[in-house]
Design a protein around this motif. Structure first.
Motif, PDB file in Angstrom:
ATOM      1  N   CYS A   1       0.862  -1.175   0.000  1.00 46.98           N
ATOM      2  CA  CYS A   1       0.000   0.000   0.000  1.00 46.98           C
ATOM      3  C   CYS A   1       0.900   1.228   0.000  1.00 46.98           C
ATOM      4  O   CYS A   1       1.814   1.311   0.807  1.00 46.98           O
ATOM      5  CB  CYS A   1      -0.884  -0.009   1.245  1.00 46.98           C
TER       6      CYS A   1
ATOM      7  N   LYS B   1       0.281   4.050   0.979  1.00 43.95           N
ATOM      8  CA  LYS B   1       0.076   4.880   2.165  1.00 43.95           C
ATOM      9  C   LYS B   1       0.538   4.189   3.446  1.00 43.95           C
ATOM     10  O   LYS B   1       0.680   4.822   4.476  1.00 43.95           O
ATOM     11  CB  LYS B   1      -1.411   5.188   2.322  1.00 43.95           C
ATOM     12  N   CYS B   2       0.671   2.868   3.420  1.00 44.59           N
ATOM     13  CA  CYS B   2       0.845   2.127   4.679  1.00 44.59           C
ATOM     14  C   CYS B   2       2.038   1.197   4.782  1.00 44.59           C
ATOM     15  O   CYS B   2       2.128   0.444   5.722  1.00 44.59           O
ATOM     16  CB  CYS B   2      -0.389   1.298   4.992  1.00 44.59           C
TER      17      CYS B   2
ATOM     18  N   CYS C   1      -5.590  -3.214   1.347  1.00 51.55           N
ATOM     19  CA  CYS C   1      -4.704  -2.894   2.462  1.00 51.55           C
ATOM     20  C   CYS C   1      -5.477  -3.105   3.755  1.00 51.55           C
ATOM     21  O   CYS C   1      -6.523  -2.498   3.957  1.00 51.55           O
ATOM     22  CB  CYS C   1      -4.215  -1.446   2.382  1.00 51.55           C
TER      23      CYS C   1
ATOM     24  N   CYS D   1      -5.625   0.445   5.945  1.00 50.19           N
ATOM     25  CA  CYS D   1      -6.426   1.622   5.596  1.00 50.19           C
ATOM     26  C   CYS D   1      -7.595   1.259   4.688  1.00 50.19           C
ATOM     27  O   CYS D   1      -8.349   2.136   4.274  1.00 50.19           O
ATOM     28  CB  CYS D   1      -5.560   2.690   4.949  1.00 50.19           C
TER      29      CYS D   1
HETATM   30 ZN    ZN Z   1      -2.996   1.259   3.391  1.00 53.94          ZN
END
Ligand code: ZN
Ligand code: ADP
Length: 663
Positions: free
Chosen positions: A382, A384-385, A400, A403
């Motif tokens: 991910c 973002k993660c 994910c 999130c």
């Molecule tokens: Zn994520």
């Protein structure tokens, strides 16, 4: 006549704010009532915690309004909130507000119409005659109840040894004295089975809380407690704040459960709050578990708590035999790794053909738990993660798990353009699919947060399983607890290692607990049963001791390692997580924070800054600074002083978690 009041409000500070009481409100202002206060340029809700004759600041502003006729908090609860604030580094007002239903936080009146959730009729049951061991425990607990004396009992007993019966009996004594009691259970064991047991014994005097209930129902239950209609509460961690006076007993069932720790502010531990509350109320506490936490067991053997034990199952059934399967020997020549071993496959086939049932456990949802490029080894993550994306078969999507972001599956590596992405790792969906191949005639259901999202779905599946319309349930943590079905003859752990490789000092404890819980699910009926544990590390002591049902042996090894490494229960850990979207800023703030603390808190052990094991989460970079000390409240107090005036960079946030459950 009250002229000035100290007010707290939902802010992360542990100080109070002073206000003047206008003449018109002089008779209504009182401790424990909600008030409207002017605050900075607006208004907010606050709670009166103290009344004074003299102003302590120059010219305090006047209160706008007193909301309640009768106080909604007792002084004890206000004091308990202060203790939470002093021990868990949260605001006093934050802690106090966590004690009431949301409607009251918005300033609504506390006497709105009552709504009760629909309930099924319960058949009253009469108590069992306690056996020898239960009598011994009850004698000691009842003595405390009779004398209104605070003591902590750690009740160690395997599943089915009669712990719940002890809670029920002790609670009867409490009620007969005109007092009240709280029974905390982990959310996951708040099954209809559990609730029914309490309702059938105490009828309408039981109030029940669970996290998925409607706000109006929660408020109605809260009212019933406040009005003295309910005498007993069964609920998850926040039920520790139920508004009882005359509290006579608190029970914390499955006291080792990490879900007793709240992850958002106020980050309290319900077990520790329960002990503090009971101390103030002069009431005993029973902590019950088949696998006590290292913290509680250590305190029990060192004399702070009383260790009381139930050594046998009520029905004198032996614990099921646990078999280890070394998965290093289970390579499938065609497709690489196998999910279900030869041994488990055979037992499954045999049990299903004999019309028995099985619970198969794996703590990872999805189908493939990571996607890796065969050419360059790149793992899809991910963006973002910093977390591998999990392939979900039914939705045909990569998800994910931190999130919930979804991505379309890819066949081309985004890193090297290689054209072979391999879908690897095993989640519950893959287990389900494999089971369908192995036992094609069986009815298989999956229980994880993907299939159990709807209200009531949990109950539905369990009912079907009970009626034997389902043969096998495969699921995550939610099936490992509390279920008691006599036809279950196989408990399977697909991967005992999933917890072991986490960067967490509690990983051994989690693994031991998991295997023990699954073992508690099999062989509850006359048919007996067995447990099969698949692992790549059969030599690990957590796995080994669990297989031998040797809690004490595990404790001795684990506590020695905790002592050497100075982990809890030998210290308290305070974790500060510094997070922000720009990593340089996060690192800079973490560095200067660690610098300030090192300078102003001499004598404390300070660790870090270190990157968090989940370095990136929902687009935020995260670094940790840890402090360790034997004195939790002292550490919190000194930290408050040390960081007074500390200026963090803009766009950077600091969260403090005392006694964190994850590192
Ligand atoms: Zn994520
Ligand atoms: P635990 O909470 O330790 O898992 P329980 O209290 O649920 O154990 O007891 C297991 C089972 O035995 C339950 O069905 C319970 O009703 C029954 N039981 C408990 N105590 C007695 C007793 N003294 N005599 C007969 N049955 C009992």
């Amino acid at each position: 006549m009250s002229r000035y009041v100290e007010v707290i409000t939902n802010l992360p500070v542990n100080s109070t704010f002073q206000y003047k009481v206008p003449d018109g409100l002089a008779f209504s202002a009182g401790i424990g009532k909600r008030v409207n206060i002017p605050f900075r340029t607006g208004n907010r809700i606050g709670y009166i915690v103290k009344i004074e004759d003299q102003p302590v600041i120059a010219d305090p502003r006047p209160l706008l309004d007193v909301i309640d006729e009768a106080p909604i908090f007792t002084s004890d609860m206000i004091e308990l909130a202060k203790w939470v604030s002093d021990n868990y580094f949260c605001g006093w007002g934050e802690a106090l507000e966590a004690m009431i239903p949301s409607v009251l936080k918005r300033g609504k009146v506390s006497s709105s119409p009552r709504i009760k959730e629909e309930e099924e009729e319960v058949v009253p049951t009469s108590p069992h005659v306690p056996n020898e061991e239960q009598r011994e425990v009850l004698k000691r607990v009842n003595k405390c109840i009779d004398e209104a004396r605070h003591e902590v009992f750690l009740l160690h007993g395997i599943t089915g040894s009669g712990k719940t019966e002890i809670y029920l009996r002790a609670m009867e004594n409490v009620i007969s004295k005109g007092k009240t009691g709280i029974i905390l259970v982990p959310e996951i064991s708040l099954t209809p089975q559990t609730v029914e047991r309490f309702r059938s014994r105490f009828g309408d005097t039981v109030a029940v809380f669970h996290s998925r209930m409607l706000e109006s129902a929660r408020f109605a239950e809260w009212k019933r407690i406040k009005d003295g209609e309910a005498k007993v509460v069964v609920g998850p961690r926040s039920a520790v704040f139920s508004p009882f006076d005359r509290l006579g007993l608190i029970v914390v069932d499955e006291e080792h459960e990490p879900s007793y720790k709240q992850e958002d502010p106020p980050r309290y531990h319900a077990r520790e709050v329960a002990i503090q509350r009971a101390k103030m109320a002069l009431a005993p506490v029973i902590l019950g578990s088949a696998t006590p936490s290292m913290e509680s067991y250590y305190r029990a053997v060192s004399g702070q708590y009383h260790l009381v034990e139930l050594t046998q199952r009520i029905d004198e059934k032996k614990l099921p035999k646990v078999k280890i399967v070394d998965m290093r020997m289970e390579l499938d020549t065609r497709s690489g790794r196998k999910v279900i071993s030869q041994v488990m496959e055979e037992v499954l086939k045999k049990d299903i053909s004999k019309k028995q049932q099985a619970l198969i456990f794996l703590n990872r949802r999805g189908f493939s738990t990571f996607v890796i490029c065969r050419k360059c080894g790149y793992v899809l993550k991910c963006f973002k993660c910093d977390s591998p994306l999990v392939f979900h078969q039914e939705r045909k999507e990569l998800v994910c798990h931190y999130c919930s972001r979804t991505v379309q599956p890819v066949q081309i590596c985004p890193e090297c353009n290689g054209d072979h992405m391999m879908y690897r790792g095993t989640g519950t969906q893959k287990v389900e699919e494999e089971l369908r191949k192995i036992i094609p005639g069986a009815v298989i259901a999956r229980m994880d947060s993907d299939t159990m999202a709807k209200r009531g779905s949990h109950e539905k599946v369990l009912k079907k399983f009970k009626d034997h319309e389902i043969d096998v349930i495969v699921g995550t943590q939610m099936i490992a607890k509390g279920l008691d079905f006599p036809k279950v003859t196989l408990g399977g752990v697909v991967s005992a290692d999933a917890n072991l490789n986490l960067p967490d000092f509690r990983s051994g404890e989690r693994t031991f607990n998991l295997i023990t819980q699954v073992a508690g699910r099999a062989g509850r009926g006359d048919l007996g049963g067995e447990v099969i544990v698949q692992t790549f590390t059969p030599e690990n002591y957590a796995v080994n001791m669990a297989v031998k049902h040797d809690f004490h042996g595990f404790y001795l090894k684990e506590i020695e390692s905790r002592r050497q490494l100075m982990f809890p229960p030998f210290t308290s850990i305070l974790k500060m997580t510094i997070r922000g979207r720009k990593e340089e800023k996060v690192i800079a703030t973490a560095g200067s924070l660690a610098g300030v603390i090192s300078k102003k808190m001499p004598g404390y052990e300070i660790i870090g800054p270190v990157p968090s094991p989940m370095l990136k989460l929902r687009g935020f970079y995260r670094w940790n600074v840890l402090i360790r000390s034997k004195d939790r409240a002292g550490m919190v107090k000194d930290l408050r002083k040390a960081i007074k005036g500390f200026r963090k960079g803009s766009g950077v946030f600091v969260a403090v978690d005392v006694d964190p459950m994850t590192m």
